[in-house]
Structures are given as structure tokens and as C-alpha cells.
Scaffold this motif. Structure first.
Motif, PDB file in Angstrom:
ATOM      1  N   ARG A  30       0.801  -1.227   0.000  1.00  0.00           N
ATOM      2  CA  ARG A  30       0.000   0.000   0.000  1.00  0.00           C
ATOM      3  C   ARG A  30       0.837   1.282   0.000  1.00  0.00           C
ATOM      4  N   ILE A  31       2.162   1.139  -0.019  1.00  0.00           N
ATOM      5  CA  ILE A  31       3.058   2.306   0.078  1.00  0.00           C
ATOM      6  C   ILE A  31       3.589   2.683  -1.305  1.00  0.00           C
ATOM      7  N   THR A  32       3.541   3.964  -1.605  1.00  0.00           N
ATOM      8  CA  THR A  32       4.133   4.501  -2.830  1.00  0.00           C
ATOM      9  C   THR A  32       5.147   5.565  -2.446  1.00  0.00           C
ATOM     10  N   ILE A  33       6.368   5.415  -2.932  1.00  0.00           N
ATOM     11  CA  ILE A  33       7.378   6.451  -2.719  1.00  0.00           C
ATOM     12  C   ILE A  33       7.127   7.508  -3.790  1.00  0.00           C
ATOM     13  N   THR A  34       6.720   8.695  -3.362  1.00  0.00           N
ATOM     14  CA  THR A  34       6.320   9.731  -4.320  1.00  0.00           C
ATOM     15  C   THR A  34       7.453  10.658  -4.724  1.00  0.00           C
ATOM     16  N   ALA A  35       8.411  10.876  -3.816  1.00  0.00           N
ATOM     17  CA  ALA A  35       9.516  11.789  -4.141  1.00  0.00           C
ATOM     18  C   ALA A  35      10.642  11.610  -3.141  1.00  0.00           C
ATOM     19  N   VAL A  36      11.818  12.035  -3.558  1.00  0.00           N
ATOM     20  CA  VAL A  36      12.988  12.094  -2.679  1.00  0.00           C
ATOM     21  C   VAL A  36      13.609  13.469  -2.857  1.00  0.00           C
ATOM     22  N   ASP A  37      14.011  14.054  -1.758  1.00  0.00           N
ATOM     23  CA  ASP A  37      14.662  15.364  -1.790  1.00  0.00           C
ATOM     24  C   ASP A  37      15.958  15.251  -0.994  1.00  0.00           C
ATOM     25  N   ILE A  38      17.080  15.156  -1.702  1.00  0.00           N
ATOM     26  CA  ILE A  38      18.379  14.997  -1.048  1.00  0.00           C
ATOM     27  C   ILE A  38      18.991  16.368  -0.804  1.00  0.00           C
ATOM     28  N   SER A  39      19.693  16.498   0.318  1.00  0.00           N
ATOM     29  CA  SER A  39      20.325  17.769   0.653  1.00  0.00           C
ATOM     30  C   SER A  39      21.507  18.022  -0.289  1.00  0.00           C
ATOM     31  N   PRO A  40      21.897  19.279  -0.451  1.00  0.00           N
ATOM     32  CA  PRO A  40      23.008  19.595  -1.357  1.00  0.00           C
ATOM     33  C   PRO A  40      24.318  18.882  -1.003  1.00  0.00           C
ATOM     34  N   ARG A  46      15.126  13.381   2.396  1.00  0.00           N
ATOM     35  CA  ARG A  46      13.723  13.337   2.814  1.00  0.00           C
ATOM     36  C   ARG A  46      12.995  12.498   1.777  1.00  0.00           C
ATOM     37  N   ILE A  47      12.340  11.452   2.249  1.00  0.00           N
ATOM     38  CA  ILE A  47      11.661  10.523   1.360  1.00  0.00           C
ATOM     39  C   ILE A  47      10.165  10.649   1.622  1.00  0.00           C
ATOM     40  N   TYR A  48       9.433  11.072   0.602  1.00  0.00           N
ATOM     41  CA  TYR A  48       7.996  11.276   0.725  1.00  0.00           C
ATOM     42  C   TYR A  48       7.271  10.023   0.246  1.00  0.00           C
ATOM     43  N   TYR A  49       6.276   9.622   1.025  1.00  0.00           N
ATOM     44  CA  TYR A  49       5.518   8.420   0.677  1.00  0.00           C
ATOM     45  C   TYR A  49       4.027   8.659   0.879  1.00  0.00           C
ATOM     46  N   ALA A  50       3.239   7.910   0.120  1.00  0.00           N
ATOM     47  CA  ALA A  50       1.780   7.953   0.249  1.00  0.00           C
ATOM     48  C   ALA A  50       1.310   6.541   0.564  1.00  0.00           C
ATOM     49  N   VAL A  51       0.207   6.453   1.300  1.00  0.00           N
ATOM     50  CA  VAL A  51      -0.327   5.159   1.710  1.00  0.00           C
ATOM     51  C   VAL A  51      -1.797   5.094   1.330  1.00  0.00           C
ATOM     52  N   LEU A  52      -2.174   4.008   0.669  1.00  0.00           N
ATOM     53  CA  LEU A  52      -3.582   3.762   0.376  1.00  0.00           C
ATOM     54  C   LEU A  52      -4.233   3.150   1.602  1.00  0.00           C
ATOM     55  N   GLY A  53      -5.320   3.723   2.030  1.00  0.00           N
ATOM     56  CA  GLY A  53      -6.027   3.168   3.176  1.00  0.00           C
ATOM     57  C   GLY A  53      -6.274   4.210   4.246  1.00  0.00           C
ATOM     58  N   GLY A  54      -6.742   3.713   5.381  1.00  0.00           N
ATOM     59  CA  GLY A  54      -7.087   4.585   6.485  1.00  0.00           C
ATOM     60  C   GLY A  54      -5.965   4.728   7.493  1.00  0.00           C
ATOM     61  N   HIS A  55      -6.358   5.105   8.704  1.00  0.00           N
ATOM     62  CA  HIS A  55      -5.384   5.373   9.757  1.00  0.00           C
ATOM     63  C   HIS A  55      -4.575   4.137  10.125  1.00  0.00           C
ATOM     64  N   GLU A  56      -5.208   2.972  10.160  1.00  0.00           N
ATOM     65  CA  GLU A  56      -4.496   1.741  10.516  1.00  0.00           C
ATOM     66  C   GLU A  56      -3.409   1.420   9.500  1.00  0.00           C
ATOM     67  N   GLU A  57      -3.721   1.549   8.215  1.00  0.00           N
ATOM     68  CA  GLU A  57      -2.739   1.276   7.166  1.00  0.00           C
ATOM     69  C   GLU A  57      -1.583   2.268   7.220  1.00  0.00           C
ATOM     70  N   LYS A  58      -1.910   3.528   7.503  1.00  0.00           N
ATOM     71  CA  LYS A  58      -0.863   4.554   7.596  1.00  0.00           C
ATOM     72  C   LYS A  58       0.053   4.296   8.781  1.00  0.00           C
ATOM     73  N   ALA A  59      -0.518   3.900   9.906  1.00  0.00           N
ATOM     74  CA  ALA A  59       0.289   3.591  11.083  1.00  0.00           C
ATOM     75  C   ALA A  59       1.176   2.373  10.813  1.00  0.00           C
ATOM     76  N   ALA A  60       0.628   1.359  10.140  1.00  0.00           N
ATOM     77  CA  ALA A  60       1.413   0.165   9.810  1.00  0.00           C
ATOM     78  C   ALA A  60       2.554   0.518   8.856  1.00  0.00           C
ATOM     79  N   ALA A  61       2.290   1.393   7.901  1.00  0.00           N
ATOM     80  CA  ALA A  61       3.328   1.811   6.957  1.00  0.00           C
ATOM     81  C   ALA A  61       4.436   2.566   7.686  1.00  0.00           C
ATOM     82  N   ASP A  93       3.370  11.938   2.436  1.00  0.00           N
ATOM     83  CA  ASP A  93       2.976  12.891   1.398  1.00  0.00           C
ATOM     84  C   ASP A  93       1.462  13.036   1.444  1.00  0.00           C
ATOM     85  N   LEU A  94       0.993  14.150   1.950  1.00  0.00           N
ATOM     86  CA  LEU A  94      -0.446  14.369   2.086  1.00  0.00           C
ATOM     87  C   LEU A  94      -1.082  14.870   0.801  1.00  0.00           C
ATOM     88  N   GLY A  95      -0.274  15.213  -0.183  1.00  0.00           N
ATOM     89  CA  GLY A  95      -0.807  15.715  -1.450  1.00  0.00           C
ATOM     90  C   GLY A  95      -1.683  14.694  -2.150  1.00  0.00           C
TER      91      GLY A  95
END
Length: 126
Positions: A30-40, A46-61, A93-95
Motif C-alpha cells: 500500500r506504500i508509494t514512494i512519491t519523491a525524494v529530496d536529497i540535501s546539497p 527526505r523521502i515522501y511516501y503515500a499510503v492507500l487506506g485509512g489510519h491503521e494502514e498509515k500507522a502500519a506503513a 505525502d499528504l498531497g
């Protein structure tokens, strides 16, 4: 952002996603890595991820990512050779969630319009 940094971000996003979905297949479905932002200085990512599902799935991720960060860094560093192996910080990633919410609201509005048109005998597609 330089072209080199952009390429590194995309390469890390791809490799992190591959490792995550190959090694922890059933837990990361249920996890998708949406973006990575590496420091100079290439020391932090910083690794941004999105999770399909509700609060339980997000907590598990979140728990999965916290548990596998060290191993994930080690495996990715074998395939992506950089001067430094960056420290990973996972950020939800809340977007994606906001986009789904917006689409759901637009569907509701369209249904309300169709119901109103049916009641009053007007057609919006004329």
C-alpha cells in the motif's frame, strides 16, 4: 536544484521503491514512494511516501518504514554509489490524499447537479 541533484533524487526514489517492494512485498503493497529530496551535501534525504487506506494502514506503513530504514539504506547504498550514504527521513505525502479528497468532492457535486437536473427537467450537457 541542479540537474545532477534531480537525477540523484529520481534514482534514489526508484531504488528505494524497488527495494521496499521486493524485500517487504506483503507489508509495503500500500506504500508509494512519491519523491525524494536529497540535501546539497548528499548527507540527508527526505523521502515522501503515500499510503492507500485509512489510519491503521498509515500507522502500519510508518512502523514498517521505521523498522526497515537501516536495512533499506544499506541495500540502496549497494546499488547507488554516492560520496555519502544519506540518512533517510520518511515523510508522509499528504498531497495524494488531498487530491483524492478533492476528486471525491467533485464527484459529489456532479451527483448533486445530476439530481437537481433530473428534478427540474434540465440538462447541463445541452
Amino acid at each position: 536544484m541542479s540537474q545532477r541533484t534531480t537525477r540523484i533524487n529520481e534514482l534514489l526514489r526508484h531504488e528505494i521503491s524497488d527495494q521496499l517492494h521486493n524485500r517487504w512485498r506483503s507489508e509495503s503493497v500500500r506504500i508509494t514512494i512519491t519523491a525524494v529530496d536529497i540535501s546539497p551535501d548528499l548527507r540527508d534525504a527526505r523521502i515522501y511516501y503515500a499510503v492507500l487506506g485509512g489510519h491503521e494502514e498509515k500507522a502500519a506503513a510508518r512502523r514498517l518504514l521505521e523498522r526497515v530504514t537501516k536495512t533499506l539504506r544499506m541495500e540502496v547504498s549497494k546499488r547507488v554509489i554516492l560520496k555519502y550514504t544519506p540518512a533517510y527521513r520518511f515523510i508522509e505525502d499528504l498531497g495524494a490524499e488531498q487530491g483524492v479528497s478533492l476528486l471525491n468532492r467533485l464527484d459529489e457535486i456532479a451527483a448533486e447537479d445530476a439530481a437537481r437536473d433530473a428534478r427540474y427537467g434540465t440538462h447541463s450537457d445541452e
